[in-house]
Scaffold this motif. Structure first.
Motif, PDB file in Angstrom:
ATOM      1  N   LEU B  71       0.826  -1.203   0.000  1.00 47.09           N
ATOM      2  CA  LEU B  71       0.000   0.000   0.000  1.00 47.09           C
ATOM      3  C   LEU B  71       0.864   1.259   0.000  1.00 47.09           C
ATOM      4  O   LEU B  71       0.549   2.240  -0.675  1.00 47.09           O
ATOM      5  CB  LEU B  71      -0.944   0.016   1.208  1.00 47.09           C
ATOM      6  CG  LEU B  71      -2.082  -0.991   1.153  1.00 47.09           C
ATOM      7  CD1 LEU B  71      -2.955  -0.870   2.387  1.00 47.09           C
ATOM      8  CD2 LEU B  71      -2.922  -0.786  -0.091  1.00 47.09           C
ATOM      9  N   LEU B  72       1.972   1.210   0.727  1.00 54.11           N
ATOM     10  CA  LEU B  72       2.883   2.361   0.732  1.00 54.11           C
ATOM     11  C   LEU B  72       3.454   2.614  -0.655  1.00 54.11           C
ATOM     12  O   LEU B  72       3.523   3.748  -1.118  1.00 54.11           O
ATOM     13  CB  LEU B  72       4.027   2.127   1.714  1.00 54.11           C
ATOM     14  CG  LEU B  72       3.835   2.639   3.131  1.00 54.11           C
ATOM     15  CD1 LEU B  72       5.129   2.517   3.910  1.00 54.11           C
ATOM     16  CD2 LEU B  72       3.362   4.086   3.107  1.00 54.11           C
ATOM     17  N   GLY B  73       3.835   1.515  -1.317  1.00 50.12           N
ATOM     18  CA  GLY B  73       4.345   1.631  -2.682  1.00 50.12           C
ATOM     19  C   GLY B  73       3.298   2.249  -3.591  1.00 50.12           C
ATOM     20  O   GLY B  73       3.594   3.144  -4.386  1.00 50.12           O
ATOM     21  N   ALA B  74       2.060   1.775  -3.444  1.00 58.57           N
ATOM     22  CA  ALA B  74       0.978   2.304  -4.272  1.00 58.57           C
ATOM     23  C   ALA B  74       0.772   3.790  -3.999  1.00 58.57           C
ATOM     24  O   ALA B  74       0.567   4.574  -4.923  1.00 58.57           O
ATOM     25  CB  ALA B  74      -0.313   1.531  -4.008  1.00 58.57           C
ATOM     26  N   PHE B  76       3.003   5.909  -2.968  1.00 62.13           N
ATOM     27  CA  PHE B  76       4.120   6.625  -3.567  1.00 62.13           C
ATOM     28  C   PHE B  76       3.909   6.799  -5.073  1.00 62.13           C
ATOM     29  O   PHE B  76       4.084   7.887  -5.625  1.00 62.13           O
ATOM     30  CB  PHE B  76       5.422   5.860  -3.300  1.00 62.13           C
ATOM     31  CG  PHE B  76       6.605   6.447  -4.004  1.00 62.13           C
ATOM     32  CD1 PHE B  76       7.168   7.629  -3.553  1.00 62.13           C
ATOM     33  CD2 PHE B  76       7.133   5.833  -5.136  1.00 62.13           C
ATOM     34  CE1 PHE B  76       8.247   8.187  -4.218  1.00 62.13           C
ATOM     35  CE2 PHE B  76       8.217   6.390  -5.799  1.00 62.13           C
ATOM     36  CZ  PHE B  76       8.770   7.562  -5.339  1.00 62.13           C
ATOM     37  N   ARG B  77       3.482   5.703  -5.737  1.00 59.59           N
ATOM     38  CA  ARG B  77       3.256   5.785  -7.183  1.00 59.59           C
ATOM     39  C   ARG B  77       2.108   6.728  -7.520  1.00 59.59           C
ATOM     40  O   ARG B  77       2.163   7.459  -8.507  1.00 59.59           O
ATOM     41  CB  ARG B  77       2.996   4.396  -7.754  1.00 59.59           C
ATOM     42  CG  ARG B  77       4.266   3.583  -7.997  1.00 59.59           C
ATOM     43  CD  ARG B  77       3.954   2.274  -8.677  1.00 59.59           C
ATOM     44  NE  ARG B  77       3.174   1.386  -7.809  1.00 59.59           N
ATOM     45  CZ  ARG B  77       3.704   0.536  -6.932  1.00 59.59           C
ATOM     46  NH1 ARG B  77       5.011   0.444  -6.811  1.00 59.59           N
ATOM     47  NH2 ARG B  77       2.940  -0.220  -6.183  1.00 59.59           N
ATOM     48  N   SER B  78       1.063   6.715  -6.683  1.00 60.12           N
ATOM     49  CA  SER B  78      -0.051   7.633  -6.934  1.00 60.12           C
ATOM     50  C   SER B  78       0.406   9.076  -6.862  1.00 60.12           C
ATOM     51  O   SER B  78       0.031   9.904  -7.694  1.00 60.12           O
ATOM     52  CB  SER B  78      -1.162   7.427  -5.898  1.00 60.12           C
ATOM     53  OG  SER B  78      -1.910   6.291  -6.231  1.00 60.12           O
ATOM     54  N   ILE B  79       1.233   9.388  -5.850  1.00 62.31           N
ATOM     55  CA  ILE B  79       1.722  10.760  -5.716  1.00 62.31           C
ATOM     56  C   ILE B  79       2.611  11.108  -6.908  1.00 62.31           C
ATOM     57  O   ILE B  79       2.464  12.163  -7.528  1.00 62.31           O
ATOM     58  CB  ILE B  79       2.491  10.930  -4.387  1.00 62.31           C
ATOM     59  CG1 ILE B  79       1.511  10.771  -3.213  1.00 62.31           C
ATOM     60  CG2 ILE B  79       3.181  12.283  -4.328  1.00 62.31           C
ATOM     61  CD1 ILE B  79       2.173  10.693  -1.857  1.00 62.31           C
ATOM     62  N   ALA B  80       3.509  10.160  -7.273  1.00 62.81           N
ATOM     63  CA  ALA B  80       4.407  10.415  -8.404  1.00 62.81           C
ATOM     64  C   ALA B  80       3.600  10.649  -9.673  1.00 62.81           C
ATOM     65  O   ALA B  80       3.852  11.586 -10.429  1.00 62.81           O
ATOM     66  CB  ALA B  80       5.359   9.237  -8.596  1.00 62.81           C
ATOM     67  N   ARG B  81       2.597   9.807  -9.890  1.00 56.87           N
ATOM     68  CA  ARG B  81       1.780   9.964 -11.084  1.00 56.87           C
ATOM     69  C   ARG B  81       1.116  11.330 -11.110  1.00 56.87           C
ATOM     70  O   ARG B  81       1.108  12.013 -12.125  1.00 56.87           O
ATOM     71  CB  ARG B  81       0.698   8.880 -11.120  1.00 56.87           C
ATOM     72  CG  ARG B  81      -0.283   9.130 -12.228  1.00 56.87           C
ATOM     73  CD  ARG B  81      -1.472   8.210 -12.214  1.00 56.87           C
ATOM     74  NE  ARG B  81      -2.324   8.608 -13.351  1.00 56.87           N
ATOM     75  CZ  ARG B  81      -3.165   7.801 -13.974  1.00 56.87           C
ATOM     76  NH1 ARG B  81      -3.284   6.575 -13.588  1.00 56.87           N
ATOM     77  NH2 ARG B  81      -3.879   8.236 -14.982  1.00 56.87           N
ATOM     78  N   LEU B 223       3.028  -1.936 -10.334  1.00 53.53           N
ATOM     79  CA  LEU B 223       2.690  -0.606 -10.841  1.00 53.53           C
ATOM     80  C   LEU B 223       1.336  -0.125 -10.323  1.00 53.53           C
ATOM     81  O   LEU B 223       0.784   0.825 -10.829  1.00 53.53           O
ATOM     82  CB  LEU B 223       2.679  -0.611 -12.377  1.00 53.53           C
ATOM     83  CG  LEU B 223       4.038  -0.614 -13.057  1.00 53.53           C
ATOM     84  CD1 LEU B 223       3.917  -0.919 -14.533  1.00 53.53           C
ATOM     85  CD2 LEU B 223       4.747   0.721 -12.851  1.00 53.53           C
ATOM     86  N   SER B 224       0.811  -0.804  -9.307  1.00 53.69           N
ATOM     87  CA  SER B 224      -0.548  -0.482  -8.905  1.00 53.69           C
ATOM     88  C   SER B 224      -0.612   0.829  -8.112  1.00 53.69           C
ATOM     89  O   SER B 224       0.350   1.223  -7.462  1.00 53.69           O
ATOM     90  CB  SER B 224      -1.154  -1.625  -8.099  1.00 53.69           C
ATOM     91  OG  SER B 224      -0.709  -1.560  -6.776  1.00 53.69           O
TER      92      SER B 224
END
Lengths: 321, 296
Positions: B71-74, B76-81, B223-224
């Motif tokens: 969930l943390l990874g997700a 992070f990716r959401s913020i980056a996106r 990549l979720s």
């Protein structure tokens, strides 16, 4: 005599120089070209190139062979599609749900705008507006989550409330009843977008000449009368135009909320055209029928938009394009 | 008090205020209720009766989510996106809109036609999927950014705004020797903050909220995005009836808390950033959207 013979080559030469000067002028605008052409190409790539994929509707499309390599089979995919009884069910769901959303959204937005317009305490008006805009900015995933949790038979808010009030004795499984899906979907959409869709109407209402209201007040008109005889007629041109425009997207009801709120129990009421295309393409592996469906949809929406534009042009000077 | 106020008018006003209050309450309450649930002990939540305040306050639900690596990874990716996607998309959209607002631009008309037609014509779900796959964009982060780089509707909103800036501004800058790019950065952008704020908000919200491209193109875990994780949790907890949902959270997590609490907490986490930026941008977007809509 010789001069007249020379005339035609002369004019050709002139257009050539014209063209050359056009290119030179464009060259002097190279910065504008640089700022626009890459992005136009991107729009062409993602909006127009997929139309090439429509060819797959007439093929026995195989993903590894691609559109150029697959075998042509004529209209058989369309025959498969239109002969499928499920296709009619899905088409019905699409039209019913977008029709319900269109009507409730239209009536709701106008009503709310009229009510907000009557509020004289400005901070109250602003708070109501701010609050009702919020769901528009929240993702459909979150909205669906809220709806599912509130309607859950397992301690969901609505069931708790109804049981505490003594109206029901055991929880209702709302999301398991197919006939209710359309209603739940419509209310969800209304809740999400109602506030947001008032913006345009409020702008129109703010633009109505205040002398009209003052004159009516002198004549002793009540608030309700002013609303009926000034506000509503003032809104009508915009409202008609927006309504006509939204007819153009009747077949594009979206798929997010149906996909997130739906479940196998209610699929006969929740599945819409796009979801059906997904399930035949990825679930059934039949891309060609999926493309045929996409094409059918694209075709219907173009027809609707052209039709709607024609009607809008007849009714007023405003046009979509 | 105005002596002319009649009885029906007062009743009407009163009814109106009550109605609007109920509407505002009905809009806000579901979020508030989830907030209360997210701060409530999960066992207590299962007993029901959480309405306005947590019965047994705890931060445990949040702790569990922030300990979950996937969930943390997700997140992070959401913020980056959202950050990368918004910056690139607003930048590109502004450039394109600017060229269309320059009346002397020779390609203005054809580009306009291409853009407007593209709003009504598109290949549809499956042909677009086939294109994205052929371009090799499936299972890449780029698929979140590139297809949405130019929002045609945003181009039109911006162009309408640029069009109504005084022509003399651009002319005088040109006479002073500014290039087309110079005009864009020194004149147009500083004069257009309201519309830029509006479009930035819309684009950022769009990026933050999207999950369908994740679902369709990048269904592998690495990549979720946060919305997709929330969606997986959602389908997970309805699995008692649907049976085909996949496991979204590992079993260990579920023993410490209930799906209901996790869902509420995730919903709040996913919603929070929007509620945070929204008040700052709100004063701009009504102006922005009205300008765009009225001009069209």
């Amino acid at each position: 005599m010789q001069q007249t013979v020379q005339n035609p080559p002369h004019t050709v030469k002139k257009t050539q120089t014209q063209r050359r000067s056009w290119i030179r002028r464009l060259g002097s605008q190279y910065q504008l070209v640089f700022l626009s052409i890459p992005f136009v190409l991107l729009v062409i790539l993602f909006n127009y190139v997929p139309l090439w994929g429509w060819l797959a509707a007439f093929q026995d499309y195989k993903p590894f062979k691609g559109v150029t390599g697959s075998e042509f089979v004529g209209l058989s995919n369309f025959k498969v599609l239109f002969a499928d009884p499920h296709f009619l069910v899905v088409l019905r769901n699409t039209l019913v749900m977008s029709g319900m959303s269109l009507i409730t959204g239209f009536v709701g937005a106008i009503t709310l705008a009229l009510l907000l317009n009557e509020v004289q305490v400005r901070w109250f008006k602003r708070i109501v507006q701010t609050v009702t805009y919020i769901p528009h900015f929240v993702s459909m995933v979150v909205i669906a989550n809220i709806v599912l949790m509130f309607l859950s038979p397992d301690g969901g808010f609505i069931n708790n409330l109804l049981m505490n009030l003594g109206w029901i004795d055991k929880p209702i499984y709302f999301m398991g009843k197919g006939e209710w899906f359309w209603v739940i979907h419509t209310i969800t959409g209304l809740w999400k977008e109602l506030g947001w869709s008032t913006i345009i109407y409020l702008a129109v209402l703010a633009g109505i000449n205040s002398e009209l209201y003052e004159a009516a007040a002198v004549d002793g008109a009540s608030r309700l009368r002013k609303m009926l005889h000034i506000s509503i007629p003032g809104l009508m041109p915009t409202a008609t135009l927006l309504l006509i425009m939204s007819v153009g997207s009747l077949i594009n009801t979206g798929y997010e909320s149906q996909m997130l709120l739906g479940n196998p129990l209610v699929i006969d009421y929740s599945e819409v055209l796009d979801l059906y295309a997904l399930s035949v393409s990825f679930g059934g592996g039949d891309y060609s029928v999926g493309v045929a469906l996409s094409m059918f949809k694209g075709f219907v929406s173009i027809v609707l938009v052209v039709m709607v534009n024609f009607i809008a042009r007849k009714l007023s000077d405003t046009r979509l394009f | 008090m105005n002596p002319r106020r009649s009885v029906p008018d007062v009743t009407f006003q009163l009814l109106n205020y009550v109605l609007l209050f109920i509407l505002g309450f009905a809009t806000l309450y579901p979020f508030w209720n989830l907030l209360a649930i997210s701060f409530n002990d999960s066992l207590d939540t299962m007993r029901g009766q959480v309405y306005f305040w947590p019965n047994q306050f705890t931060l445990n639900n949040y702790a569990i989510i922030f300990q979950n690596d996937s969930l943390l990874g997700a997140a992070f990716r959401s913020i980056a996106r959202t950050v990368i996607g918004t910056a690139l998309s607003v930048g590109c959209t502004t450039m394109l809109a600017y060229t269309l607002s320059r009346r002397e631009y020779l390609l203005r008309k054809p580009i306009n036609v291409i853009l407007v037609v593209s709003m009504y014509v598109n290949g549809g779900l499956i042909p677009i999927y086939m294109l994205i796959k052929d371009l090799g964009l499936t299972n890449t982060f780029a698929v979140y950014i590139i297809p949405g780089l130019i929002g045609v509707f945003n181009v039109i909103i911006m162009r309408s705004y640029f069009d109504q800036l005084p022509e003399a501004l651009v002319e005088s800058a040109r006479i002073d020797g500014a290039s087309d790019i110079g005009v864009l950065f020194r004149i147009i952008i500083p004069c257009s903050l309201p519309v830029l704020a509006t479009v930035t908000l819309f684009v950022a919200v769009g990026h933050w909220n999207s999950w369908f491209d994740n679902y369709l193109y990048n269904s592998k875990d690495n990549l979720s995005l946060l919305q997709y994780e929330l969606m997986k949790i959602m389908t997970k907890s309805t699995s008692e009836v649907t049976s085909n949902a996949q496991a979204a959270l590992n079993h260990e997590t579920l023993r410490q808390t209930s799906p209901q609490s996790i869902r509420a907490t995730m919903t709040i986490i996913v919603t929070f950033p929007i509620l945070f930026v929204y008040p700052f941008l709100q004063k701009y977007f009504i102006q922005g959207i009205t300008v765009g809509a009225v001009k069209e």
